[in-house]
Motif scaffolding. Structure first.
Motif, PDB file in Angstrom:
ATOM      1  N   PHE A  87       0.826  -1.213   0.000  1.00  0.00           N
ATOM      2  CA  PHE A  87       0.000   0.000   0.000  1.00  0.00           C
ATOM      3  C   PHE A  87       0.859   1.263   0.000  1.00  0.00           C
ATOM      4  N   VAL A  88       0.418   2.254  -0.777  1.00  0.00           N
ATOM      5  CA  VAL A  88       1.092   3.546  -0.829  1.00  0.00           C
ATOM      6  C   VAL A  88       0.021   4.623  -0.659  1.00  0.00           C
ATOM      7  N   PHE A  89       0.321   5.620   0.192  1.00  0.00           N
ATOM      8  CA  PHE A  89      -0.684   6.635   0.510  1.00  0.00           C
ATOM      9  C   PHE A  89      -0.194   8.031   0.142  1.00  0.00           C
ATOM     10  N   GLN A  90      -1.140   8.954   0.054  1.00  0.00           N
ATOM     11  CA  GLN A  90      -0.806  10.339  -0.288  1.00  0.00           C
ATOM     12  C   GLN A  90       0.168  10.945   0.732  1.00  0.00           C
ATOM     13  N   ASN A  91      -0.074  10.663   2.015  1.00  0.00           N
ATOM     14  CA  ASN A  91       0.748  11.280   3.072  1.00  0.00           C
ATOM     15  C   ASN A  91       1.875  10.373   3.552  1.00  0.00           C
ATOM     16  N   TYR A  92       2.248   9.427   2.756  1.00  0.00           N
ATOM     17  CA  TYR A  92       3.413   8.545   2.961  1.00  0.00           C
ATOM     18  C   TYR A  92       3.260   7.552   4.116  1.00  0.00           C
ATOM     19  N   HIS A  93       2.661   8.024   5.249  1.00  0.00           N
ATOM     20  CA  HIS A  93       2.478   7.158   6.435  1.00  0.00           C
ATOM     21  C   HIS A  93       3.791   6.543   6.908  1.00  0.00           C
ATOM     22  N   LEU A  94       4.836   7.342   6.929  1.00  0.00           N
ATOM     23  CA  LEU A  94       6.109   6.849   7.468  1.00  0.00           C
ATOM     24  C   LEU A  94       6.165   7.118   8.972  1.00  0.00           C
ATOM     25  N   ILE A  95       6.993   6.355   9.679  1.00  0.00           N
ATOM     26  CA  ILE A  95       7.184   6.592  11.112  1.00  0.00           C
ATOM     27  C   ILE A  95       8.299   7.626  11.264  1.00  0.00           C
ATOM     28  N   HIS A  96       7.929   8.776  11.893  1.00  0.00           N
ATOM     29  CA  HIS A  96       8.813   9.940  11.865  1.00  0.00           C
ATOM     30  C   HIS A  96      10.148   9.718  12.549  1.00  0.00           C
ATOM     31  N   ASP A  97      10.136   8.948  13.666  1.00  0.00           N
ATOM     32  CA  ASP A  97      11.388   8.842  14.424  1.00  0.00           C
ATOM     33  C   ASP A  97      12.179   7.578  14.069  1.00  0.00           C
ATOM     34  N   LEU A  98      11.842   6.955  12.947  1.00  0.00           N
ATOM     35  CA  LEU A  98      12.632   5.805  12.480  1.00  0.00           C
ATOM     36  C   LEU A  98      13.356   6.170  11.194  1.00  0.00           C
ATOM     37  N   PRO A  99      14.644   5.791  11.094  1.00  0.00           N
ATOM     38  CA  PRO A  99      15.365   6.035   9.846  1.00  0.00           C
ATOM     39  C   PRO A  99      14.728   5.275   8.684  1.00  0.00           C
ATOM     40  N   VAL A 100      15.095   5.725   7.492  1.00  0.00           N
ATOM     41  CA  VAL A 100      14.555   5.158   6.253  1.00  0.00           C
ATOM     42  C   VAL A 100      14.615   3.630   6.244  1.00  0.00           C
ATOM     43  N   LEU A 101      15.788   3.068   6.541  1.00  0.00           N
ATOM     44  CA  LEU A 101      15.959   1.619   6.462  1.00  0.00           C
ATOM     45  C   LEU A 101      14.981   0.894   7.394  1.00  0.00           C
ATOM     46  N   ASP A 102      14.817   1.417   8.604  1.00  0.00           N
ATOM     47  CA  ASP A 102      13.908   0.785   9.576  1.00  0.00           C
ATOM     48  C   ASP A 102      12.460   0.893   9.136  1.00  0.00           C
ATOM     49  N   ASN A 103      12.082   2.029   8.535  1.00  0.00           N
ATOM     50  CA  ASN A 103      10.724   2.159   8.013  1.00  0.00           C
ATOM     51  C   ASN A 103      10.442   1.069   6.982  1.00  0.00           C
ATOM     52  N   VAL A 104      11.414   0.832   6.119  1.00  0.00           N
ATOM     53  CA  VAL A 104      11.205  -0.129   5.034  1.00  0.00           C
ATOM     54  C   VAL A 104      11.197  -1.568   5.567  1.00  0.00           C
TER      55      VAL A 104
END
Ligand code: ADP
Ligand code: ADP
Length: 232
Positions: A87-104
């Motif tokens: 799933f991909v959303f307009q507002n990204y829905h990433l976790i702000h305090d996790l680095p890119v690698l951890d989000n993925v």
């Protein structure tokens, strides 16, 4: 691969009944890139979430790879959803305090994949979206287009057959939006990932295989999307 037969979705709130989907018949063929357009509130997100097994139809039938999903338990539904869809959303829905690698890596944690393999898989997904030079940045240190690419890497990391994207370019300027669109096109053509995308942007929709136009919970125009159509 995904078939909706006579699907209705009714939202019942205290004072109001909304028919978000009204007798929808749709067949999503493997390998296609489909966009959904229509005015705000016409049911686009509900349709996308229904296809992705996030929303349950009020009635009607849904088949995934020829199997009815109507009577699956919540656990079976979520297993199928995690295996099949990203799933991909307009507002990204990433976790702000996790680095890119951890989000993925996150979707892989829920699948009990060991750390070392998780890191390898997340790096591979980030390579696909061209972000190997941002592994340890926080989302706040990235541009909008880069954040969306992280979100796409997160959607890709579990090797889904289908990506469902709700306005993926909605928060991006034209140039960034076009780059994201190019990336999605490439995932569709090179990796054979089926994509269903909601968009308001006619020039973005115009780059997909076909456009589903909705109004008031109904599909208005649906070329070649019926089951057993002659379209190949
Ligand atoms: P779109 O994505 O086209 O803007 P949605 O699928 O979000 O439309 O919504 C379709 C209709 O269903 C709208 O009238 C909306 O208000 C209603 N709706 C969506 N989600 C809910 C909900 N959780 N509860 C009640 N009504 C909802
Ligand atoms: P855009 O114009 O594409 O939105 P930005 O001007 O936000 O991009 O960022 C340009 C570059 O600077 C990007 O590659 C981004 O990774 C980097 N960057 C932006 N903000 C920060 C920050 N707070 N810390 C580190 N790098 C940043």
């Amino acid at each position: 691969m995904i078939t909706l037969r006579n699907v209705n979705k009714i939202y019942q709130t205290e004072h109001l009944q909304t028919k978000a989907l009204n007798a929808i018949n749709l067949h999503v063929e493997k390998g296609k890139f489909i966009s959904i357009m229509g005015p705000s509130g016409c049911g686009k997100s509900t349709l996308l979430n229904t296809i992705g097994l996030l929303d349950t139809p009020t009635d009607g039938e849904m088949l995934v790879d020829g199997q009815s999903v109507t009577h699956l338990s919540d656990r079976q539904l979520s297993q199928l959803r995690n295996r099949k869809f990203g799933f991909v959303f307009q507002n990204y829905h990433l976790i702000h305090d996790l680095p890119v690698l951890d989000n993925v890596e996150l979707p892989l944690i829920y699948r009990n994949i060991k750390t070392k393999q998780r890191i390898e898989m997340a790096k591979a997904a980030l390579q696909k979206v061209g972000l190997t030079n941002r592994l340890y940045h926080l989302p706040s240190q990235l541009s909008g287009g880069q954040r969306q690419r992280v979100a796409i890497a997160r959607a890709l990391v579990g090797n889904p057959e289908v990506i469902l994207a709700d306005e993926p370019t909605g928060n991006l300027d034209t140039e960034m939006g076009e780059k994201i669109m190019e990336l999605l096109k490439q995932l569709n053509s090179t990796d054979q990932i089926t994509i269903v995308m909601v968009t308001h942007d006619p020039s973005i929709a115009g780059k997909t295989d076909y456009i589903i136009r909705m109004k008031d919970g109904i599909i208005l125009q649906k070329p070649f999307l019926e089951e057993n159509s002659t379209y190949h």
